[in-house]
Design an enzyme around this catalytic site. Structure first.
Site, PDB file in Angstrom:
ATOM      1  N   LYS A 114       0.830  -1.213   0.000  1.00 34.49           N
ATOM      2  CA  LYS A 114       0.000   0.000   0.000  1.00 34.49           C
ATOM      3  C   LYS A 114       0.861   1.258   0.000  1.00 34.49           C
ATOM      4  CE  LYS A 114      -4.381  -1.582   1.874  1.00 34.49           C
ATOM      5  NZ  LYS A 114      -5.438  -1.387   2.853  1.00 34.49           N
ATOM      6  N   LYS A 197      -5.214  -9.074  -6.013  1.00 38.23           N
ATOM      7  CA  LYS A 197      -6.338  -9.412  -5.140  1.00 38.23           C
ATOM      8  C   LYS A 197      -7.543  -8.529  -5.457  1.00 38.23           C
ATOM      9  CE  LYS A 197      -6.749  -7.698  -1.002  1.00 38.23           C
ATOM     10  NZ  LYS A 197      -7.050  -7.356   0.387  1.00 38.23           N
ATOM     11  N   LYS A 200     -11.207  -3.274  -2.645  1.00 41.05           N
ATOM     12  CA  LYS A 200     -12.096  -2.135  -2.823  1.00 41.05           C
ATOM     13  C   LYS A 200     -11.345  -0.880  -3.246  1.00 41.05           C
ATOM     14  CE  LYS A 200     -13.181  -2.474   2.031  1.00 41.05           C
ATOM     15  NZ  LYS A 200     -11.910  -2.437   2.774  1.00 41.05           N
TER      16      LYS A 200
HETATM   17  N1  AQP Z   1      -9.967 -10.554  -2.433  1.00 42.34           N
HETATM   18  C1  AQP Z   1     -10.204 -11.114  -1.269  1.00 42.34           C
HETATM   19  N2  AQP Z   1     -10.329 -12.450  -1.175  1.00 42.34           N
HETATM   20  C2  AQP Z   1     -10.598 -13.037   0.031  1.00 42.34           C
HETATM   21  N3  AQP Z   1     -10.750 -12.329   1.182  1.00 42.34           N
HETATM   22  C3  AQP Z   1     -10.620 -10.997   1.121  1.00 42.34           C
HETATM   23  N4  AQP Z   1     -10.721 -10.028   2.052  1.00 42.34           N
HETATM   24  C4  AQP Z   1     -10.548  -8.820   1.471  1.00 42.34           C
HETATM   25  N5  AQP Z   1     -10.315  -8.983   0.152  1.00 42.34           N
HETATM   26  C5  AQP Z   1     -10.361 -10.323  -0.094  1.00 42.34           C
HETATM   27  C6  AQP Z   1     -10.966 -10.290   3.462  1.00 42.34           C
HETATM   28  O1  AQP Z   1     -12.031  -9.465   3.873  1.00 42.34           O
HETATM   29  C7  AQP Z   1     -11.804  -9.023   5.201  1.00 42.34           C
HETATM   30  C8  AQP Z   1     -11.942  -7.542   5.290  1.00 42.34           C
HETATM   31  O2  AQP Z   1     -10.927  -6.878   4.626  1.00 42.34           O
HETATM   32  P1  AQP Z   1     -10.711  -5.317   4.865  1.00 42.34           P
HETATM   33  O3  AQP Z   1     -11.650  -4.548   4.063  1.00 42.34           O
HETATM   34  O4  AQP Z   1     -10.714  -5.012   6.305  1.00 42.34           O
HETATM   35  O5  AQP Z   1      -9.260  -5.128   4.374  1.00 42.34           O
HETATM   36  P2  AQP Z   1      -8.549  -5.531   3.060  1.00 42.34           P
HETATM   37  O6  AQP Z   1      -8.109  -6.951   3.130  1.00 42.34           O
HETATM   38  O7  AQP Z   1      -7.458  -4.525   2.912  1.00 42.34           O
HETATM   39  O8  AQP Z   1      -9.677  -5.405   1.952  1.00 42.34           O
HETATM   40  P3  AQP Z   1      -9.583  -4.680   0.565  1.00 42.34           P
HETATM   41  O9  AQP Z   1     -10.830  -4.836  -0.177  1.00 42.34           O
HETATM   42  O10 AQP Z   1      -8.310  -5.052  -0.123  1.00 42.34           O
HETATM   43  O11 AQP Z   1      -9.555  -3.178   1.031  1.00 42.34           O
HETATM   44  P4  AQP Z   1      -8.551  -2.047   0.664  1.00 42.34           P
HETATM   45  O12 AQP Z   1      -8.598  -1.922  -0.816  1.00 42.34           O
HETATM   46  O13 AQP Z   1      -9.117  -0.856   1.408  1.00 42.34           O
HETATM   47  O14 AQP Z   1      -7.219  -2.498   1.180  1.00 42.34           O
HETATM   48  C9  AQP Z   1     -10.444  -9.550   5.621  1.00 42.34           C
HETATM   49  O15 AQP Z   1     -10.639 -10.729   6.363  1.00 42.34           O
HETATM   50  C10 AQP Z   1      -9.781  -9.865   4.320  1.00 42.34           C
HETATM   51  O16 AQP Z   1      -8.866 -10.918   4.447  1.00 42.34           O
END
Ligand code: AQP
Length: 330
Positions: A114, A197, A200
Site C-alpha cells: 500500500k 487481489k 475495494k
Molecule cells: N480478495 C479477497 N479475497 C478473500 N478475502 C478478502 N478479504 C478482502 N479482500 C479479499 C478479506 O475481507 C476481510 C476484510 O478486509 P478489509 O476490508 O478489512 O481489508 P482488506 O483486506 O485490505 O480489503 P480490501 O478490499 O483489499 O480493502 P482495501 O482496498 O481498502 O485495502 C479480511 O478478512 C480480508 O482478508
C-alpha cells in the site's frame, strides 16, 4: 453470550464491500456464529489509515452494518459494533505498541504494497502501525479464532507473536488466537487482473463485484471478466483468470472445482461466465434487498451499533484492566 470459545473479526469501512470480502470473511462469519461467542467489528479506525472523506466514511459505516445483518449475522447472538466506540481498542493498542518491534512491522507486506502505491514517505504512521491495533482488537476479546482472507495471514501471525511475547513478559494474559482461513474463497482475485487481489481500492470497479451492485451490473462485470487463452473451463496455473472464476463459483455453490469442470466439459468460457453471473446474482440479490431495507432506517442501525458497543465494552474493559495491572499501571 455463552462464555464459550470466542471469534473476532472485522472489515474496514474504507469503501464498498465486495465478493472477496464476502467469500474470504463474511460468509465464514455466518458459519461460526452458532458455535462461538462472536464479536464482529466495523474497524473504522483502520479505515483512517488511508485518506477518507468524513461524509463517505459515515455512510460506509452504516452500509457495512446493514451488510453484516443482511448476510445473516444476528445482532442478538453476535456482538456487532464499531471499533471507534470502544476506546479500549486504542488503549490496548498503545500497550502493544510498546511490545511490538519496528523490524516486525517493517516486514508487513500489506504496508509495503500500500505504501508503494501512494509513495512510502507519504504513507501515514497509522498505516504502518495498524497491525498492532488489529492485534489489540482481537486480544481484547481473548478470541480463539479469527476468520479472515489469506491476505491477513501475516497480520494474524504478528498478533500471535505479540500475545505470546506479552504473556512471556508479564504472565498469562491473552489467548493466542488461531486464524480461520478456508481453502476456497480465501483469495479472490480481481476480475480484470487475476494477478491482483480483488480489492475495494482497485483502480476501476470492473475488477470487483460490490455486494450492493445491481443484478445487471453484476452480470456485466462477470461477462467482461478477463479470461485466459484457450477455451476449456479448467483450473490450472496457466489459466489464472478462469481458475479465479471457478473458485468464485465453488465458493458460492459449495461444489468442488472438479465438479464444476465436469459440468462445463465441452462448453465455452461464455457459457460458464453466463451461469456464473447468475450464481453471483442469486447469492447477492437477496443480500442487497435486505441491506437496502435496513438502510431505510439509519437510526435503527445506529442503535444496533451502539448497543453492540455497550456489550463489547464490558468484555474489553476487563481485559484492558488485567493488562494494565500486569504492566504495573494499576
Ligand atoms: N480478495 C479477497 N479475497 C478473500 N478475502 C478478502 N478479504 C478482502 N479482500 C479479499 C478479506 O475481507 C476481510 C476484510 O478486509 P478489509 O476490508 O478489512 O481489508 P482488506 O483486506 O485490505 O480489503 P480490501 O478490499 O483489499 O480493502 P482495501 O482496498 O481498502 O485495502 C479480511 O478478512 C480480508 O482478508
Amino acid at each position: 453470550m455463552q462464555g464459550g470459545r470466542r471469534v473476532f473479526s472485522g472489515i474496514q469501512p474504507s469503501g464498498r464491500s465486495h465478493l472477496g470480502t464476502y467469500l474470504g470473511a463474511l460468509k465464514n462469519w455466518v458459519s461460526v456464529q452458532d458455535d462461538y461467542d462472536c464479536f464482529f467489528c466495523i474497524v473504522d479506525l483502520h479505515a483512517l489509515t488511508t485518506p477518507q472523506d468524513p461524509k463517505v466514511l459515515r455512510a460506509n459505516v452504516r452500509e457495512m452494518a446493514a451488510l453484516y445483518v443482511a448476510v445473516g449475522l444476528d445482532p442478538e447472538r453476535s456482538i456487532i459494533f464499531r471499533q471507534s466506540r470502544v476506546s479500549e481498542h486504542t488503549e490496548l493498542g498503545w500497550l502493544l505498541n510498546c511490545v511490538a518491534r519496528v523490524g516486525e512491522l517493517s516486514r508487513m507486506t500489506q504496508f509495503k504494497d500500500k505504501a508503494q502505491k501512494g509513495g512510502a514517505d507519504s504513507a501515514s504512521v497509522g498505516l504502518y502501525d495498524y497491525p498492532v491495533l488489529q492485534a489489540a482488537d482481537v486480544l481484547l476479546y481473548n478470541a480463539h479464532l479469527v476468520p479472515v482472507g489469506e491476505d491477513q495471514r501475516q497480520h494474524l501471525e504478528l498478533m500471535r507473536t505479540l500475545a505470546r511475547r506479552f504473556n512471556g513478559l508479564y504472565g498469562e494474559t491473552f489467548v493466542v488466537p488461531e486464524p480461520m482461513i478456508l481453502d476456497v474463497g480465501a483469495r479472490v482475485m480481481a476480475l480484470d487482473d487475476p494477478t491482483s487481489k480483488m480489492s475495494k481500492s482497485a483502480p476501476t470497479p470492473a475488477g470487483y463485484v460490490e455486494l450492493l451492485d445491481e443484478p445487471d451490473v453484476i452480470r456485466r462485470k462477470i461477462r467482461r471478466a478477463k479470461t485466459d487463452s484457450g477455451s476449456e473451463v479448467v483450473a490450472s496455473p496457466e489459466k489464472p483468470a478462469i481458475t479465479n472464476l471457478l473458485n468464485i463459483y465453488a465458493g458460492l455453490t459449495g461444489l468442488s472445482v472438479s465438479e464444476i469442470e465436469t459440468r462445463y466439459e465441452g462448453k465455452r468460457y461464455g457459457d460458464f461466465k453466463k451461469d456464473l453471473g447468475e450464481v453471483v446474482v442469486e447469492t447477492l440479490a437477496p443480500i442487497r434487498g435486505r441491506a437496502l431495507e435496513l438502510l431505510d432506517d439509519p437510526r435503527e442501525l445506529d442503535d444496533l451499533l451502539e448497543s453492540g458497543a455497550e456489550r463489547a465494552r464490558k468484555v474489553a474493559h476487563a481485559t484492558l484492566r488485567d493488562a494494565w495491572t500486569r504492566m504495573g499501571l494499576d
